[in-house]
Design a protein around this motif. Structure first.
Motif, PDB file in Angstrom:
ATOM      1  N   THR A   6      -2.219  17.760 -11.259  1.00 58.44           N
ATOM      2  CA  THR A   6      -2.503  16.447 -10.425  1.00 58.44           C
ATOM      3  C   THR A   6      -1.732  15.503 -11.013  1.00 58.44           C
ATOM      4  OG1 THR A   6      -4.633  17.278 -10.213  1.00 58.44           O
ATOM      5  CG2 THR A   6      -4.582  14.855 -10.036  1.00 58.44           C
ATOM      6  N   GLU A   7      -1.523  15.488 -12.337  1.00 61.93           N
ATOM      7  CA  GLU A   7      -0.616  14.351 -13.042  1.00 61.93           C
ATOM      8  C   GLU A   7       1.081  14.590 -12.173  1.00 61.93           C
ATOM      9  OE1 GLU A   7      -0.377  15.192 -17.136  1.00 61.93           O
ATOM     10  OE2 GLU A   7      -2.501  14.224 -17.340  1.00 61.93           O
ATOM     11  N   ASN A   8       1.628  16.020 -12.120  1.00 63.42           N
ATOM     12  CA  ASN A   8       2.850  15.920 -11.660  1.00 63.42           C
ATOM     13  C   ASN A   8       2.798  15.348 -10.247  1.00 63.42           C
ATOM     14  OD1 ASN A   8       4.087  17.237 -13.857  1.00 63.42           O
ATOM     15  ND2 ASN A   8       3.255  19.307 -13.325  1.00 63.42           N
ATOM     16  N   ARG A   9       1.816  15.676  -9.439  1.00 57.91           N
ATOM     17  CA  ARG A   9       1.899  15.085  -8.097  1.00 57.91           C
ATOM     18  C   ARG A   9       1.815  13.914  -7.921  1.00 57.91           C
ATOM     19  NH1 ARG A   9      -2.632  19.531  -5.329  1.00 57.91           N
ATOM     20  NH2 ARG A   9      -0.896  21.085  -5.000  1.00 57.91           N
ATOM     21  N   CYS A 175      10.634  17.498  -4.157  1.00 55.52           N
ATOM     22  CA  CYS A 175      11.035  17.980  -5.253  1.00 55.52           C
ATOM     23  C   CYS A 175      11.576  17.084  -6.286  1.00 55.52           C
ATOM     24  CB  CYS A 175      11.978  19.203  -5.069  1.00 55.52           C
ATOM     25  SG  CYS A 175      12.752  20.238  -6.221  1.00 55.52           S
ATOM     26  N   ASN A 176      11.150  17.553  -7.587  1.00 58.77           N
ATOM     27  CA  ASN A 176      11.635  16.945  -8.786  1.00 58.77           C
ATOM     28  C   ASN A 176      11.456  17.784 -10.070  1.00 58.77           C
ATOM     29  OD1 ASN A 176       9.157  15.673 -10.528  1.00 58.77           O
ATOM     30  ND2 ASN A 176       8.771  15.466  -8.651  1.00 58.77           N
ATOM     31  N   PHE A 177      12.134  17.357 -11.354  1.00 62.29           N
ATOM     32  CA  PHE A 177      12.082  18.189 -12.212  1.00 62.29           C
ATOM     33  C   PHE A 177      10.811  18.534 -13.050  1.00 62.29           C
ATOM     34  CE2 PHE A 177      13.438  20.644 -16.068  1.00 62.29           C
ATOM     35  CZ  PHE A 177      14.670  21.384 -15.515  1.00 62.29           C
ATOM     36  N   ASP A 178       9.717  17.611 -12.670  1.00 59.49           N
ATOM     37  CA  ASP A 178       8.524  17.729 -13.155  1.00 59.49           C
ATOM     38  C   ASP A 178       7.865  18.945 -12.844  1.00 59.49           C
ATOM     39  OD1 ASP A 178       8.541  15.224 -14.965  1.00 59.49           O
ATOM     40  OD2 ASP A 178       8.883  14.383 -12.840  1.00 59.49           O
ATOM     41  N   VAL A 179       8.256  19.576 -11.677  1.00 58.47           N
ATOM     42  CA  VAL A 179       7.510  20.822 -11.259  1.00 58.47           C
ATOM     43  C   VAL A 179       7.590  21.692 -12.153  1.00 58.47           C
ATOM     44  CG1 VAL A 179       9.422  21.806 -10.230  1.00 58.47           C
ATOM     45  CG2 VAL A 179       7.290  22.214  -9.299  1.00 58.47           C
ATOM     46  N   MET A 180       8.467  21.558 -13.361  1.00 58.12           N
ATOM     47  CA  MET A 180       8.826  22.706 -14.416  1.00 58.12           C
ATOM     48  C   MET A 180       7.871  22.723 -15.306  1.00 58.12           C
ATOM     49  SD  MET A 180      11.072  24.590 -13.131  1.00 58.12           S
ATOM     50  CE  MET A 180      11.979  25.560 -14.547  1.00 58.12           C
ATOM     51  N   ASN A 181       6.999  21.422 -15.443  1.00 54.95           N
ATOM     52  CA  ASN A 181       6.185  21.095 -16.732  1.00 54.95           C
ATOM     53  C   ASN A 181       4.730  21.101 -16.393  1.00 54.95           C
ATOM     54  OD1 ASN A 181       8.523  20.822 -18.116  1.00 54.95           O
ATOM     55  ND2 ASN A 181       8.921  18.501 -17.536  1.00 54.95           N
ATOM     56  N   LEU A 182       4.198  22.159 -16.057  1.00 56.98           N
ATOM     57  CA  LEU A 182       2.622  22.168 -15.714  1.00 56.98           C
ATOM     58  C   LEU A 182       1.919  21.974 -16.968  1.00 56.98           C
ATOM     59  CD1 LEU A 182       2.349  25.163 -13.133  1.00 56.98           C
ATOM     60  CD2 LEU A 182       2.779  22.605 -12.635  1.00 56.98           C
ATOM     61  N   SER A 183       2.441  22.163 -18.147  1.00 55.89           N
ATOM     62  CA  SER A 183       1.589  22.026 -19.195  1.00 55.89           C
ATOM     63  C   SER A 183       2.272  21.138 -20.204  1.00 55.89           C
ATOM     64  CB  SER A 183       1.129  23.510 -19.910  1.00 55.89           C
ATOM     65  OG  SER A 183       0.538  24.330 -18.902  1.00 55.89           O
ATOM     66  N   SER A 184       1.391  20.732 -21.254  1.00 54.49           N
ATOM     67  CA  SER A 184       2.326  19.924 -22.187  1.00 54.49           C
ATOM     68  C   SER A 184       3.188  20.513 -23.118  1.00 54.49           C
ATOM     69  CB  SER A 184       1.139  19.076 -22.960  1.00 54.49           C
ATOM     70  OG  SER A 184       0.360  20.025 -23.712  1.00 54.49           O
TER      71      SER A 184
END
Length: 328
Positions: A6-9, A175-184
């Protein structure tokens, strides 16, 4: 997991709103990337045309850097345009794009460090330069650069595979690079890898700089000119590396700013993108393509499509003297 998705979205939505509302920034990016691609294309064409460049280690490394920079800028531009036009992309395609972009991002500083090492061998070990810089070692060096360039992105990919639910891979979003960071811990992993590369590459660059400075001071009057030129080259390498290395610290800055304000976060990310991703790639062609007299002459000849007879291109190895007189 759902909270992080949710944060990434939320971040994607903010970036989406940012690009859709700031036309001037997108135009600036298009202009810079367009100019960079045109200049790099001409330089790559010049490298391909001349055999004398294709057999010299430093020109081969320079051509690889041009290729890495051009490919990265092209892929980055596609991501920027996708964000600007709010074009959704499935997560699996976005992740693949991010993996290649991350690999090419690391490729430039790694290539710069190898170029510093090549200059170190040339000035500090001149008698062994021909033996060390041979086709076999060049191939090994290029393969190692590509290998170490993609280790960080592949590590992040495997980390993502270990936690991402099946539904994530087929969801769609800008698309942005935050898709690679699902967890802290994904962000911590990325930051840790980037700082490790920062320390290692900085140490290698400092080592080569000190060695060349010592060699320049001990050099005879005849070789002082060559040593000074190599020293200036390494200094320019170091300057460009500093800009590339600062990019490794950007995740620290961006993560701290994101906790303050999301709008400020996307503005800081844009500034980092221009200053520490695009600008160092623009300097590659200016620093290395235009400073080298031999390469610049061939570049100028190709720029005028060979029509200016006052410019004589660099002749391929084995060209006869009769052909050498065709340029006047």
């Amino acid at each position: 997991m759902e909270i992080n998705i949710t944060e990434n979205r939320s971040i994607s939505s903010s970036i989406q709103m940012f690009y859709s509302s700031v036309n001037n920034k997108v135009v600036v990016v298009q202009g810079l990337i367009g100019l960079l691609l045109c200049v790099n294309s001409l330089m790559i064409f010049t490298f391909i045309r001349q055999e004398v460049f294709r057999t010299d280690t430093r020109y081969i490394l320079f051509a690889q850097m041009l290729f890495l920079d051009s490919t990265l800028m092209l892929m980055t531009d596609l991501a920027v345009l996708g964000a600007y036009f709010q074009y959704p992309l499935t997560s699996i395609l976005c992740v693949i794009l991010c993996v290649f972009m991350d690999g090419f991002t690391y490729g430039t500083p790694l290539t710069l460090v190898v170029m510093c090492l090549e200059r170190y061998v040339a000035i500090c070990l001149p008698l062994r330069h021909a033996d060390i810089s041979n086709p076999k070692t060049r191939l090994i060096g290029l393969l190692l650069v590509w290998l170490f360039s993609f280790i960080p992105s592949l590590t992040e990919l495997f980390a993502l595979l270990s936690v991402a639910p099946f539904s994530f891979w087929f969801s769609s979003a800008v698309c942005n690079f935050d898709v690679m960071n699902l967890s802290s811990w994904h962000s911590l992993l990325r930051t840790g890898i980037s700082q490790l590369y920062f320390l290692v590459l900085s140490a290698i660059t400092t080592f080569t700089y000190i060695k060349i400075v010592v060699a320049a001071r001990l050099a005879s009057a005849e070789s002082k000119k060559s040593a000074s030129k190599c020293l200036r080259t390494v200094i320019l390498h170091a300057f460009q590396l500093v800009l590339c290395f600062i990019q490794f610290w950007c995740p620290f800055i961006e993560s701290a700013v994101m906790k303050i304000d999301i709008t400020l976060f996307v503005n800081v990310r844009y500034s980092n993108f221009v200053l520490f991703l695009i600008l160092p790639r623009c300097l590659s062609s200016l620093i290395y393509g235009l400073r080298d007299a031999k390469f610049f002459l061939a570049l100028k000849y190709n720029f005028f499509f060979g029509m200016n007879k006052n410019i004589c291109p660099v002749l391929d190895q084995g060209t006869s003297n009769s052909n050498a007189n065709t340029c006047t």
